[in-house]
Design a protein around this motif. Structure first.
Motif, PDB file in Angstrom:
ATOM      1  N   ARG A  55      55.707  59.613  88.666  1.00 47.38           N
ATOM      2  CA  ARG A  55      54.957  59.197  87.477  1.00 47.38           C
ATOM      3  C   ARG A  55      54.503  60.435  86.715  1.00 47.38           C
ATOM      4  O   ARG A  55      54.042  61.413  87.307  1.00 47.38           O
ATOM      5  CB  ARG A  55      53.758  58.362  87.878  1.00 47.38           C
ATOM      6  CG  ARG A  55      54.149  57.004  88.404  1.00 47.38           C
ATOM      7  CD  ARG A  55      52.984  56.089  88.670  1.00 47.38           C
ATOM      8  NE  ARG A  55      51.704  56.542  88.188  1.00 47.38           N
ATOM      9  CZ  ARG A  55      50.583  56.447  88.890  1.00 47.38           C
ATOM     10  NH1 ARG A  55      50.576  55.942  90.094  1.00 47.38           N
ATOM     11  NH2 ARG A  55      49.436  56.869  88.376  1.00 47.38           N
ATOM     12  N   SER A  56      54.629  60.402  85.410  1.00 46.89           N
ATOM     13  CA  SER A  56      54.282  61.571  84.593  1.00 46.89           C
ATOM     14  C   SER A  56      52.799  61.923  84.706  1.00 46.89           C
ATOM     15  O   SER A  56      52.442  63.094  84.718  1.00 46.89           O
ATOM     16  CB  SER A  56      54.679  61.364  83.130  1.00 46.89           C
ATOM     17  OG  SER A  56      53.974  60.290  82.566  1.00 46.89           O
ATOM     18  N   ASP A  57      51.918  60.918  84.820  1.00 41.69           N
ATOM     19  CA  ASP A  57      50.488  61.225  84.933  1.00 41.69           C
ATOM     20  C   ASP A  57      50.180  61.936  86.252  1.00 41.69           C
ATOM     21  O   ASP A  57      49.317  62.813  86.305  1.00 41.69           O
ATOM     22  CB  ASP A  57      49.622  59.972  84.746  1.00 41.69           C
ATOM     23  CG  ASP A  57      49.905  58.870  85.758  1.00 41.69           C
ATOM     24  OD1 ASP A  57      51.016  58.808  86.313  1.00 41.69           O
ATOM     25  OD2 ASP A  57      48.993  58.039  85.973  1.00 41.69           O
ATOM     26  N   TYR A  58      50.902  61.595  87.315  1.00 44.39           N
ATOM     27  CA  TYR A  58      50.732  62.283  88.597  1.00 44.39           C
ATOM     28  C   TYR A  58      51.180  63.735  88.484  1.00 44.39           C
ATOM     29  O   TYR A  58      50.472  64.654  88.908  1.00 44.39           O
ATOM     30  CB  TYR A  58      51.516  61.576  89.700  1.00 44.39           C
ATOM     31  CG  TYR A  58      51.623  62.409  90.953  1.00 44.39           C
ATOM     32  CD1 TYR A  58      50.558  62.502  91.842  1.00 44.39           C
ATOM     33  CD2 TYR A  58      52.777  63.138  91.232  1.00 44.39           C
ATOM     34  CE1 TYR A  58      50.639  63.290  92.980  1.00 44.39           C
ATOM     35  CE2 TYR A  58      52.872  63.932  92.362  1.00 44.39           C
ATOM     36  CZ  TYR A  58      51.802  64.004  93.237  1.00 44.39           C
ATOM     37  OH  TYR A  58      51.875  64.787  94.356  1.00 44.39           O
ATOM     38  N   LEU A  59      52.375  63.954  87.906  1.00 46.75           N
ATOM     39  CA  LEU A  59      52.892  65.316  87.750  1.00 46.75           C
ATOM     40  C   LEU A  59      51.975  66.153  86.862  1.00 46.75           C
ATOM     41  O   LEU A  59      51.706  67.315  87.166  1.00 46.75           O
ATOM     42  CB  LEU A  59      54.314  65.284  87.171  1.00 46.75           C
ATOM     43  CG  LEU A  59      55.387  64.676  88.067  1.00 46.75           C
ATOM     44  CD1 LEU A  59      56.707  64.548  87.305  1.00 46.75           C
ATOM     45  CD2 LEU A  59      55.571  65.501  89.327  1.00 46.75           C
TER      46      LEU A  59
END
Length: 101
Positions: A55-59
């Protein structure tokens, strides 16, 4: 000599194909990432985290934590080196790119 309809269509669509390729190109700011994580986010080296499909928010949160020194242990020193000059915008672009692969 006449140009066939297929050839004409190919000529007209070439700029769009080039643009699609450019959209899939590794972001310039991710050049340090690919040395370990590979260009598609699926590293060949055991123990290196897979970035592809995360997930982009995690990265984004992970990269910011490395940059700011809030993430420690393991590869944190190396990751801090690679992230220290990245802007929030750079991190967002890198995160979104790996998330879509």
């Amino acid at each position: 000599m006449s140009i066939s309809r297929l050839s004409l269509a190919a000529l007209l669509l070439m700029p769009f194909a080039a643009q699609a390729q450019d959209n899939n190109a590794v972001p310039k700011q991710a050049s340090g990432c690919i040395s370990c994580h590979s260009a598609d986010g699926n590293p060949l080296v055991e123990g290196v985290p897979i970035l592809s499909g995360q997930r982009s928010d995690y990265l984004e949160a992970a990269l910011k934590a490395y940059r700011e020194g809030r993430r420690t242990g393991g590869p944190a020193d190396l990751m801090r080196f690679y992230t220290k000059e990245l802007s929030d915008e750079d991190i967002k672009e890198i995160s979104e790119w790996f998330a879509q692969n």
